[in-house]
Design an enzyme around this catalytic site. Sequence first.
Site, PDB file in Angstrom:
ATOM      1  N   SER A 141       0.857  -1.182   0.000  1.00 22.20           N
ATOM      2  CA  SER A 141       0.000   0.000   0.000  1.00 22.20           C
ATOM      3  C   SER A 141       0.891   1.228   0.000  1.00 22.20           C
ATOM      4  CB  SER A 141      -0.873   0.002   1.263  1.00 22.20           C
ATOM      5  OG  SER A 141      -1.546   1.233   1.399  1.00 22.20           O
ATOM      6  N   TYR A 154      -2.056   0.488  10.734  1.00 18.47           N
ATOM      7  CA  TYR A 154      -2.012   0.006   9.349  1.00 18.47           C
ATOM      8  C   TYR A 154      -0.726   0.434   8.646  1.00 18.47           C
ATOM      9  CZ  TYR A 154      -3.709  -0.827   4.538  1.00 18.47           C
ATOM     10  OH  TYR A 154      -3.864  -1.251   3.235  1.00 18.47           O
TER      11      TYR A 154
HETATM   12  N1  LIG Z   1      -8.835  -0.713  -0.629  1.00 20.21           N
HETATM   13  C1  LIG Z   1      -7.769   0.061  -0.560  1.00 20.21           C
HETATM   14  O1  LIG Z   1      -7.875   1.314  -0.552  1.00 20.21           O
HETATM   15  C2  LIG Z   1      -6.396  -0.544  -0.492  1.00 20.21           C
HETATM   16  C3  LIG Z   1      -5.310   0.278  -0.815  1.00 20.21           C
HETATM   17  C4  LIG Z   1      -4.025  -0.249  -0.751  1.00 20.21           C
HETATM   18  C5  LIG Z   1      -3.836  -1.555  -0.381  1.00 20.21           C
HETATM   19  N2  LIG Z   1      -4.899  -2.342  -0.053  1.00 20.21           N
HETATM   20  C6  LIG Z   1      -4.616  -3.724   0.353  1.00 20.21           C
HETATM   21  O2  LIG Z   1      -5.182  -4.578  -0.605  1.00 20.21           O
HETATM   22  C7  LIG Z   1      -5.538  -5.828  -0.009  1.00 20.21           C
HETATM   23  C8  LIG Z   1      -6.992  -6.141  -0.334  1.00 20.21           C
HETATM   24  O3  LIG Z   1      -7.810  -5.072   0.112  1.00 20.21           O
HETATM   25  P1  LIG Z   1      -9.317  -4.878  -0.360  1.00 20.21           P
HETATM   26  O4  LIG Z   1      -9.551  -3.426  -0.512  1.00 20.21           O
HETATM   27  O5  LIG Z   1      -9.632  -5.787  -1.476  1.00 20.21           O
HETATM   28  O6  LIG Z   1     -10.069  -5.311   0.985  1.00 20.21           O
HETATM   29  P2  LIG Z   1     -11.146  -6.450   1.318  1.00 20.21           P
HETATM   30  O7  LIG Z   1     -12.205  -6.478   0.294  1.00 20.21           O
HETATM   31  O8  LIG Z   1     -11.506  -6.229   2.748  1.00 20.21           O
HETATM   32  O9  LIG Z   1     -10.301  -7.799   1.166  1.00 20.21           O
HETATM   33  C9  LIG Z   1      -9.542  -8.366   2.171  1.00 20.21           C
HETATM   34  C10 LIG Z   1      -9.441  -9.855   1.891  1.00 20.21           C
HETATM   35  O10 LIG Z   1      -8.542 -10.440   2.841  1.00 20.21           O
HETATM   36  C11 LIG Z   1      -9.145 -11.634   3.319  1.00 20.21           C
HETATM   37  N3  LIG Z   1      -8.654 -11.937   4.650  1.00 20.21           N
HETATM   38  C12 LIG Z   1      -8.786 -11.173   5.762  1.00 20.21           C
HETATM   39  N4  LIG Z   1      -8.257 -11.825   6.814  1.00 20.21           N
HETATM   40  C13 LIG Z   1      -7.802 -13.022   6.335  1.00 20.21           C
HETATM   41  C14 LIG Z   1      -7.164 -14.132   6.936  1.00 20.21           C
HETATM   42  N5  LIG Z   1      -6.901 -14.157   8.245  1.00 20.21           N
HETATM   43  N6  LIG Z   1      -6.825 -15.173   6.161  1.00 20.21           N
HETATM   44  C15 LIG Z   1      -7.102 -15.167   4.833  1.00 20.21           C
HETATM   45  N7  LIG Z   1      -7.705 -14.149   4.207  1.00 20.21           N
HETATM   46  C16 LIG Z   1      -8.058 -13.086   4.966  1.00 20.21           C
HETATM   47  C17 LIG Z   1     -10.633 -11.385   3.289  1.00 20.21           C
HETATM   48  O11 LIG Z   1     -11.341 -12.604   3.137  1.00 20.21           O
HETATM   49  P3  LIG Z   1     -12.059 -13.426   4.298  1.00 20.21           P
HETATM   50  O12 LIG Z   1     -12.659 -12.427   5.246  1.00 20.21           O
HETATM   51  O13 LIG Z   1     -13.077 -14.240   3.549  1.00 20.21           O
HETATM   52  O14 LIG Z   1     -10.990 -14.256   4.913  1.00 20.21           O
HETATM   53  C18 LIG Z   1     -10.773 -10.562   2.025  1.00 20.21           C
HETATM   54  O15 LIG Z   1     -10.947 -11.401   0.904  1.00 20.21           O
HETATM   55  C19 LIG Z   1      -5.251  -5.674   1.487  1.00 20.21           C
HETATM   56  O16 LIG Z   1      -3.980  -6.214   1.774  1.00 20.21           O
HETATM   57  C20 LIG Z   1      -5.240  -4.154   1.665  1.00 20.21           C
HETATM   58  O17 LIG Z   1      -4.450  -3.770   2.778  1.00 20.21           O
HETATM   59  C21 LIG Z   1      -6.180  -1.869  -0.126  1.00 20.21           C
END
Ligand SMILES: NC(=O)c1ccc[n+]([C@@H]2O[C@H](COP(=O)([O-])OP(=O)(O)OC[C@H]3O[C@@H](n4cnc5c(N)ncnc54)[C@H](OP(=O)(O)O)[C@@H]3O)[C@@H](O)[C@H]2O)c1
Length: 255
Positions: A141, A154
């Site tokens: 990120s 975070y």
């Molecule tokens: N959205 C943003 O603005 C943004 C920006 C930069 C980086 N990111 C990064 O991108 C990645 C995905 O984010 P997103 O926006 O797509 O969020 P999201 O929709 O909340 O996705 C998070 C995913 O991680 C899984 N997860 C959470 N805890 C877990 C565990 N203990 N074991 C296995 N899987 C787990 C969740 O699935 P389950 O709950 O089904 O396990 C979910 O599929 C993250 O690493 C986030 O930090 C996001």
Amino acid sequence: MSAPPSPPLPGTGRTAVVTGASSGIGAATATRLAAEGFDVVLGARRMDRLTELAAALGARALRLDVTDAASVDAFMAQVPRVDVLVNNAGGAFDARPVAEADLDSWVRTFEVNVLGTVRLTKALLPALIASGAGDVLFVGSTAGLVSYEGGASYTAAKHGVHTLAETLRLELFDQPVRVIEIAPGMVRTDEFALNRTGDREKADAVYRGVRAPLVAEDVADCIAWALTRPHHVNVDLLVVRPRAQAAQHKVHREG
Ligand SMILES: NC(=O)c1ccc[n+]([C@@H]2O[C@H](COP(=O)([O-])OP(=O)(O)OC[C@H]3O[C@@H](n4cnc5c(N)ncnc54)[C@H](OP(=O)(O)O)[C@@H]3O)[C@@H](O)[C@H]2O)c1
């Protein structure tokens, strides 16, 4: 005369594990990699979502909790061959200043973003090396490159992911494995901001007035691009933001 550029590396014949594939960036990445011909293995905790998506993609869904060693062992046992690991599972769970730090939230944040990522990477590394042309991709990120007030649990965790990628790349310098980090800025996904704020209205406010935040498919596009470069090309770090976000704090909001 220099040699012509090598052609892209097709997904066909390569197995890609995508963690956190039940929503957001992970689901979009699994979808895109399947379209690129990869044999995709989707991992996450919510099996209902995972099974439905995997069926639509002709992919495999395996339960995975990256914070649980037994779950990682069981996952590994079902994935004997892997060429690509996309470490995407993660999230933010509070927006508190350090003075009001919720230590339980810090533990949760580090468990999934940092320790979970190390756990799965360590487990799959022998298979990735054995593939002869492996990839470990970290979804980091911009929070791993800069800090912002109210974000320390975070930003500290994502700085950890950034360091993890940098260290692993050094350690694998003589191995056939690329180490890639994709660092997105503001991405509008259904659950990320909701998990962080615990409130729909506050989650919507994160994106208020921003004409076009990134969407999950934009990040999946970057991931697919990096993974399909010829294997001697290592995209170390790709920072991607919406045009409206010139820097972490400098976001153009309309209205
Ligand atoms: N959205 C943003 O603005 C943004 C920006 C930069 C980086 N990111 C990064 O991108 C990645 C995905 O984010 P997103 O926006 O797509 O969020 P999201 O929709 O909340 O996705 C998070 C995913 O991680 C899984 N997860 C959470 N805890 C877990 C565990 N203990 N074991 C296995 N899987 C787990 C969740 O699935 P389950 O709950 O089904 O396990 C979910 O599929 C993250 O690493 C986030 O930090 C996001």
